[in-house]
Design an enzyme around this catalytic site. Structure first.
Site, PDB file in Angstrom:
ATOM      1  N   CYS A  30      24.539  53.331  47.614  1.00  0.00           N
ATOM      2  CA  CYS A  30      25.603  52.766  48.444  1.00  0.00           C
ATOM      3  C   CYS A  30      25.479  51.248  48.481  1.00  0.00           C
ATOM      4  CB  CYS A  30      25.523  53.327  49.863  1.00  0.00           C
ATOM      5  SG  CYS A  30      23.998  52.880  50.730  1.00  0.00           S
ATOM      6  N   CYS A  33      22.345  49.846  50.060  1.00  0.00           N
ATOM      7  CA  CYS A  33      21.194  49.707  49.157  1.00  0.00           C
ATOM      8  C   CYS A  33      21.280  48.398  48.384  1.00  0.00           C
ATOM      9  CB  CYS A  33      21.152  50.886  48.181  1.00  0.00           C
ATOM     10  SG  CYS A  33      20.962  52.508  48.952  1.00  0.00           S
ATOM     11  N   ASP A 438      47.214  42.108  25.745  1.00  0.00           N
ATOM     12  CA  ASP A 438      46.943  41.696  24.369  1.00  0.00           C
ATOM     13  C   ASP A 438      48.136  42.167  23.553  1.00  0.00           C
ATOM     14  OD1 ASP A 438      45.464  40.840  22.051  1.00  0.00           O
ATOM     15  OD2 ASP A 438      45.061  42.954  21.660  1.00  0.00           O
ATOM     16  N   ASP A 625      38.621  41.761  23.017  1.00  0.00           N
ATOM     17  CA  ASP A 625      39.124  41.886  24.374  1.00  0.00           C
ATOM     18  C   ASP A 625      38.066  42.394  25.344  1.00  0.00           C
ATOM     19  OD1 ASP A 625      41.761  41.076  23.774  1.00  0.00           O
ATOM     20  OD2 ASP A 625      42.221  43.061  22.992  1.00  0.00           O
TER      21      ASP A 625
END
Length: 732
Positions: A30, A33, A438, A625
């Protein structure tokens, strides 16, 4: 015996006197943490960076060179309650797979036990208000214990282990109150059964574990995708190269032994290991890594080549300009890694909630017990009430609020042609207000087509198609497919970088470059599409020009219009030539476009938009990309994309149409709405239920039923996302 730990192999220079290491960390579940790890490591002297990536449970560390031993970071993480080790792609992926299987086994055991214990509990519930004998009730309770206790011991391991590590480190996490609640419920149930009480809570404890494991398993499986990224990049790196050590003598040496100014030999079928310039030879190379273009590029004297490029046909001599970590491929790797790491800080609300949850729940339950004792209640009744508080405040509904919507929404998106590749992509996609496309392979189709096939005589086109079958060039393959050719011309000869020639009925026929076919003059006269590749065909003095290109996706224009109708900005960033990008932008009505962009240029543009407050959705397919896909707020790739781009993208869409981009955005908006509703339902449940539990009205069994009801309510609400309203003609 003293054991020395040497992790220097995993340390790399980050420049300017700073060293870097990546560590894989177990037990990060989580945002709480994340915060604890980052605070704990940042407090160490000379540490300049401590950043946790929750998606792949990796922590990136940077410190002043020569000041710290990397082993100290592992020791510090152990003090914080986390096991860590140097990050390696293969071992990290194996660990993730093993954890996923373990969670699934735990879930199976808990679910099986829950079904059986509930079957035993129903007659006890009904018998307690009718005429069940005490001996019969005790028998059902002991039978429930026989099922629930070993099942809970096995299925509760993910929570018990995590809680034990936290307590050993003198701290708490969300698994501590969960473990206490389950253990107390089971312990109280055994005590109640021994004393022949009417109620036992085996069903509450095992049901609690089942619901928690569902949430944990869904969450874990939606975080596993980025493991493939490093492996895909590594596959493009050649480890050795053929270096000239004399005028006519070459030696196969490691890339680390190559320096700028050296000359290497690049043979057909090999990947280039260095950046450099061709000084001799002629060939065709695949440079999609840099330009995103699927068409091969002619390489001759003076042509730049880059590490990771594939040599297709001829042999080249290349003078090295950069090698090893100085290549453009290494730069892309670093850009990609930085972008992925920058993505780790999300769900601020979950961060704050997770830090507050454990201490608040513990304090509330303890205070409940003490108040009831002070008011004259027995310790037995006070502890039962405290257990009810622990159970009813279990974050099961809160834990399921997001994963269940993600699961339902991912199914709806799949039916619309979209696959999720990241756990939090739905939330981020719903926030997107600017889309960057793109061009090549994204706005255009990956397949090539002959756009002037109708203008070529049928017999000539058929002959050109047969001749094209003798070439491995993708343009030739497109011509052969368009002509429907099935049998090549016998004796055809391919000249590297030029074309194919053959003799048919005593006449020479040629297909290839206009200069190879003597058709240069026709190129100037032809109305050439700026996006097209030009191929000439010559036979007996007759010469023809064939224009081959990637066509725009059939619905690209309507998709762009739909995005604008949703007040979403649209632009094109491409590594392609300016005329080709301008033509596509004009055809689609996109005023904002840029051509000739490198990966770094795309990153810079995305960062500039971020500075203006834009939430960028990047849609791209080429290897070039990958860094921009990772740097964007959220990203998508077509299924035809390079494998690395798919691994980096948050979502992948299927098929030829572009409409899944719009479908995904619409679906994400609905999903985000449901997520917010679920969170309010979970919060509202706790606001109403906790005071009731504190009052002593609820037993642990009723608390578990209430907790389960809240979870079921959250899941039923999530199921509303199964169907998407098709308000736009694009969806039909």
């Amino acid at each position: 015996m003293h054991v020395t730990r040497d992790f220097s192999h995993y340390v790399r220079s980050a420049g300017e006197g700073v060293q870097h290491i990546d560590l894989a960390v177990d037990g990060v579940h989580c945002a709480g943490c994340m915060a604890k790890i980052e605070r704990g490591l940042s407090a160490m002297p000379d540490v300049t960076l401590a950043r946790v990536n929750l998606t792949d449970r990796r922590v990136a560390l940077e410190w002043k060179a020569g000041t710290l031993d990397p082993a100290r970071f592992i020791d510090r993480l152990e003090e914080l309650g986390y096991k860590a080790y140097p990050f390696e792609t293969e071992s990290a992926e194996a660990s993730e797979v093993a954890e996923s299987r373990f969670l699934l086994r735990c879930l199976g055991v808990a679910a099986f036990a829950t079904m059986n214990v509930m079957m035993l509990s129903i007659p006890v519930w009904s018998g307690n208000v009718s005429d069940m004998l005490p001996e019969q009730r005790d028998f059902f309770h002991w039978l429930s214990a026989l099922i629930a206790l070993p099942a809970a011991a096995y299925a509760g391991q993910p929570f018990f282990r995590s809680a034990w590590r936290a307590l050993s480190a003198k701290t708490t996490n969300m698994d501590v109150p969960i473990s206490i609640g389950v253990i107390l419920a089971l312990g109280m149930s055994v005590v109640e059964t021994i004393h022949h009480a009417e109620h036992a809570y085996f069903d509450a404890a095992i049901m609690l574990l089942t619901f928690l494991l569902v949430g944990r398993f869904l969450d874990q499986n939606m975080r596993r995708r980025t493991r493939a990224v490093a492996g895909n990049l590594a596959a493009l790196k050649a480890e050795t190269a053929a270096k000239f050590v004399g005028a006519a003598e070459i030696s196969q040496v490691p890339v680390a032994a190559i320096h700028p100014g050296d000359i290497v030999l690049l043979r057909p079928g090999e990947r280039c290991a260095v950046d450099g310039t061709v000084i001799e030879g002629r060939s065709e190379i695949d440079q999609s890594l840099i330009t995103g273009e699927t068409l091969y590029v002619t390489a001759e004297q003076g042509t730049p080549v880059y590490a990771g490029s594939m040599n297709i046909s001829g042999t080249l001599r290349v003078r090295v300009s950069a090698a090893s970590e100085a290549t453009l491929l290494a730069e892309i790797t670093r850009l990609l890694d930085n972008a992925l790491q920058a993505r780790s800080r999300y769900m601020r609300l979950a961060d704050r909630a997770s830090r507050l949850y454990a201490p608040v729940v513990h304090a509330t339950a303890l205070l409940t017990v003490l108040v009831w004792v002070a008011l004259g209640a027995s310790w037995h009744d006070a502890v039962v009430t405290g257990v009810a508080v622990l159970i009813i405040t279990c974050p099961c509904a809160l834990g399921l609020a997001i994963p269940t919507v993600q699961t339902v929404a991912s199914g709806a998106m799949f039916r619309a042609g979209v696959l999720l590749n990241a756990g939090d992509s739905i939330e981020r996609l719903a926030e997107a207000d600017h889309v960057i496309f793109d061009k090549t392979g994204t706005l255009t189709l990956p397949d090539l087509e002959v756009i002037n096939a109708a203008a070529i005589p049928v017999d000539i086109f058929a002959l050109a198609g047969r001749l094209a079958l003798s070439s491995h060039h993708p343009v030739a393959a497109a011509i052969a497919q368009a002509a429907g050719a099935t049998s090549p011309i016998v004796g055809a000869v391919e000249e590297a970088g030029q074309g194919v020639r053959a003799t048919v009925d005593g006449e020479e026929v040629r297909l290839g470059r206009p200069s190879f076919c003597g058709a240069e003059a026709l190129v100037d006269k032809a109305m050439v599409d700026p996006e097209a590749s030009i191929v000439a065909f010559a036979k007996s003095g007759e010469k023809f020009i064939l224009s081959v290109r990637q066509g725009l996706r059939p619905d690209a224009k309507s998709v762009v219009a739909a995005l604008k109708a949703r007040n979403i900005g649209v632009e094109i960033l491409s590594g392609d030539r300016e005329p080709a990008v301008r033509a596509a932008a004009d055809a689609l009505g996109i005023p904002e476009w840029r051509a000739g962009d490198t990966p770094a240029d795309k990153i810079a543009r995305i960062e500039a938009l971020k500075q203006r407050g834009a939430k960028v959705l990047m849609v791209g397919d080429g290897m070039n990309d990958a860094p921009s896909l990772a740097a964007a707020h959220v990203s998508m790739s077509p299924i035809s994309a390079a494998h690395l781009s798919q691994a980096t993208a948050d979502l992948v869409f299927l098929g030829r149409p572009l409409v899944p981009v719009v479908a995904a955005i619409d679906a994400s908006h609905k999903a985000l709405h449901l997520m917010r509703q679920n969170l309010w339902l979970a919060i509202g449940y706790n606001v109403l239920a906790v005071p009731v539990a504190i009052s002593g009205i609820l037993t642990p069994l009723i608390a578990a039923a209430a907790m389960s009801s809240s979870s079921i309510l959250v899941m039923l609400n999530s199921l509303r996302g199964r169907r998407l309203r098709r308000e736009n003609e694009l969806w039909k």
